[in-house]
Design a protein around this motif. Sequence first.
Motif, PDB file in Angstrom:
ATOM      1  N   PHE A  29       0.724  -0.934   0.098  1.00  0.00           N
ATOM      2  CA  PHE A  29       0.024   0.017   0.040  1.00  0.00           C
ATOM      3  C   PHE A  29       0.857   1.178   0.024  1.00  0.00           C
ATOM      4  N   GLY A  30       1.831   1.156   0.820  1.00  0.00           N
ATOM      5  CA  GLY A  30       2.736   2.273   0.800  1.00  0.00           C
ATOM      6  C   GLY A  30       3.575   2.538  -0.643  1.00  0.00           C
ATOM      7  N   ASN A  31       4.019   1.613  -1.111  1.00  0.00           N
ATOM      8  CA  ASN A  31       4.702   1.643  -2.502  1.00  0.00           C
ATOM      9  C   ASN A  31       3.852   2.183  -3.544  1.00  0.00           C
ATOM     10  N   ILE A  32       2.430   1.865  -3.413  1.00  0.00           N
ATOM     11  CA  ILE A  32       1.209   2.194  -4.313  1.00  0.00           C
ATOM     12  C   ILE A  32       1.089   3.619  -3.948  1.00  0.00           C
ATOM     13  N   THR A  33       0.778   4.059  -2.773  1.00  0.00           N
ATOM     14  CA  THR A  33       0.505   5.521  -2.416  1.00  0.00           C
ATOM     15  C   THR A  33       1.630   6.520  -2.374  1.00  0.00           C
ATOM     16  N   ASP A  34       2.661   6.221  -2.124  1.00  0.00           N
ATOM     17  CA  ASP A  34       3.882   6.919  -2.192  1.00  0.00           C
ATOM     18  C   ASP A  34       4.824   6.323  -3.134  1.00  0.00           C
ATOM     19  N   PHE A  35       4.594   6.420  -4.294  1.00  0.00           N
ATOM     20  CA  PHE A  35       5.354   5.394  -5.396  1.00  0.00           C
ATOM     21  C   PHE A  35       6.938   5.818  -5.526  1.00  0.00           C
ATOM     22  N   GLY A  36       7.099   7.127  -5.201  1.00  0.00           N
ATOM     23  CA  GLY A  36       8.210   7.813  -5.427  1.00  0.00           C
ATOM     24  C   GLY A  36       9.447   7.366  -4.414  1.00  0.00           C
ATOM     25  N   THR A  37       9.029   7.365  -3.134  1.00  0.00           N
ATOM     26  CA  THR A  37      10.017   7.014  -2.114  1.00  0.00           C
ATOM     27  C   THR A  37      10.977   5.949  -2.447  1.00  0.00           C
ATOM     28  N   ASN A  38      10.254   4.567  -2.411  1.00  0.00           N
ATOM     29  CA  ASN A  38      11.007   3.486  -2.862  1.00  0.00           C
ATOM     30  C   ASN A  38      11.320   3.319  -4.099  1.00  0.00           C
ATOM     31  N   GLN A  39      10.607   4.075  -5.199  1.00  0.00           N
ATOM     32  CA  GLN A  39      11.111   3.998  -6.505  1.00  0.00           C
ATOM     33  C   GLN A  39      12.493   4.418  -6.545  1.00  0.00           C
ATOM     34  N   GLN A  40      12.846   5.554  -5.773  1.00  0.00           N
ATOM     35  CA  GLN A  40      14.275   6.056  -5.589  1.00  0.00           C
ATOM     36  C   GLN A  40      15.378   5.159  -5.228  1.00  0.00           C
ATOM     37  N   PHE A  41      14.966   4.319  -4.108  1.00  0.00           N
ATOM     38  CA  PHE A  41      15.841   3.209  -3.555  1.00  0.00           C
ATOM     39  C   PHE A  41      15.931   2.283  -4.482  1.00  0.00           C
ATOM     40  N   VAL A  42      15.107   1.599  -5.337  1.00  0.00           N
ATOM     41  CA  VAL A  42      15.119   0.600  -6.346  1.00  0.00           C
ATOM     42  C   VAL A  42      16.252   1.126  -7.366  1.00  0.00           C
ATOM     43  N   GLN A  43      15.868   2.552  -7.781  1.00  0.00           N
ATOM     44  CA  GLN A  43      16.741   3.393  -9.090  1.00  0.00           C
ATOM     45  C   GLN A  43      18.236   3.151  -8.540  1.00  0.00           C
ATOM     46  N   LEU A  67      13.755   0.244 -17.185  1.00  0.00           N
ATOM     47  CA  LEU A  67      14.069  -1.174 -16.692  1.00  0.00           C
ATOM     48  C   LEU A  67      13.875  -1.061 -14.978  1.00  0.00           C
ATOM     49  N   GLN A  68      14.453   0.161 -14.392  1.00  0.00           N
ATOM     50  CA  GLN A  68      14.326   0.395 -12.952  1.00  0.00           C
ATOM     51  C   GLN A  68      13.055   0.507 -12.617  1.00  0.00           C
ATOM     52  N   ASN A  69      12.282   0.992 -13.216  1.00  0.00           N
ATOM     53  CA  ASN A  69      10.753   1.131 -13.047  1.00  0.00           C
ATOM     54  C   ASN A  69      10.041  -0.064 -13.391  1.00  0.00           C
ATOM     55  N   ALA A  70      10.344  -0.836 -14.459  1.00  0.00           N
ATOM     56  CA  ALA A  70       9.682  -2.091 -14.479  1.00  0.00           C
ATOM     57  C   ALA A  70      10.181  -2.992 -13.234  1.00  0.00           C
ATOM     58  N   ALA A  71      11.334  -3.118 -12.938  1.00  0.00           N
ATOM     59  CA  ALA A  71      11.699  -3.845 -11.702  1.00  0.00           C
ATOM     60  C   ALA A  71      10.945  -3.512 -10.521  1.00  0.00           C
ATOM     61  N   TYR A  72      10.776  -2.020 -10.278  1.00  0.00           N
ATOM     62  CA  TYR A  72       9.937  -1.543  -9.029  1.00  0.00           C
ATOM     63  C   TYR A  72       8.427  -1.879  -9.222  1.00  0.00           C
ATOM     64  N   VAL A  73       7.724  -1.911 -10.292  1.00  0.00           N
ATOM     65  CA  VAL A  73       6.472  -2.312 -10.501  1.00  0.00           C
ATOM     66  C   VAL A  73       6.581  -4.010  -9.966  1.00  0.00           C
ATOM     67  N   ALA A  74       7.302  -4.692 -10.680  1.00  0.00           N
ATOM     68  CA  ALA A  74       7.271  -6.002 -10.559  1.00  0.00           C
ATOM     69  C   ALA A  74       7.190  -6.490  -8.915  1.00  0.00           C
ATOM     70  N   ILE A  75       8.116  -5.559  -8.354  1.00  0.00           N
ATOM     71  CA  ILE A  75       8.187  -5.779  -6.739  1.00  0.00           C
ATOM     72  C   ILE A  75       6.938  -5.550  -6.033  1.00  0.00           C
ATOM     73  N   ILE A  76       6.239  -4.493  -6.609  1.00  0.00           N
ATOM     74  CA  ILE A  76       5.124  -3.732  -6.007  1.00  0.00           C
ATOM     75  C   ILE A  76       3.974  -4.759  -6.304  1.00  0.00           C
ATOM     76  N   VAL A  77       3.911  -5.417  -7.440  1.00  0.00           N
ATOM     77  CA  VAL A  77       2.930  -6.614  -7.840  1.00  0.00           C
ATOM     78  C   VAL A  77       3.185  -7.815  -6.853  1.00  0.00           C
ATOM     79  N   TRP A  78       4.278  -8.320  -6.894  1.00  0.00           N
ATOM     80  CA  TRP A  78       4.609  -9.506  -6.075  1.00  0.00           C
ATOM     81  C   TRP A  78       4.301  -9.104  -4.764  1.00  0.00           C
ATOM     82  N   GLU A  79       4.682  -7.807  -4.066  1.00  0.00           N
ATOM     83  CA  GLU A  79       4.055  -7.747  -2.796  1.00  0.00           C
ATOM     84  C   GLU A  79       2.505  -7.918  -2.457  1.00  0.00           C
TER      85      GLU A  79
END
Length: 162
Positions: A29-43, A67-79
């Motif tokens: 939920f946090g990664n979906i509603t605050d997409f940018g915070t952990n997006q930076q982490f993954v990047q 590719l970084q964003n695709a990885a992050y979205v895949a992580i969110i889907v998995w979660e």
Amino acid sequence: MTTPPRTTLHLAATLLTATAALYIALVAFGNITDFGTNQQFVQHVLAMDTTFKDEDLMWRAVTSKALQNAAYVAIIVWETVAALVLIYGTWLWARRDVARARRFSTYGLLMLMLLFGAGFIAIGGEWFSMWQSGDWNGLDAATRVFLFSGVVLIVNHLPRDN
């Protein structure tokens, strides 16, 4: 068919599975509603831009934002899927459907262990040298989730009287 009595072990399995479900649901939920915070982490982890920048390792870096964003979205889907599986497992524990509860809880807990163990500890930590970063090192948090999930998995598989 009578419902088996609830034992303290059954209660522990139910509540620990519920805790894992709550945790990963809040993370997703946090990664979906605050997409940018952990997006930076993954990047940063994938780009390896805060590591020692050893030329023998930097070829591993992924600098493509797509590719970084695709990885992050895949992580969110998995979660999100893991959360749903664990919520269902919790519901099955509450219904005292032990065999199915154990099976679905195992699926969800293994999903957490794969994400945090293989994904963050092994791939992020070692392949992308996340351990070298003072700013973007998630190994401690990943280790906590991995170990907690393992404990819950063990409790779910302890022998029961019923």
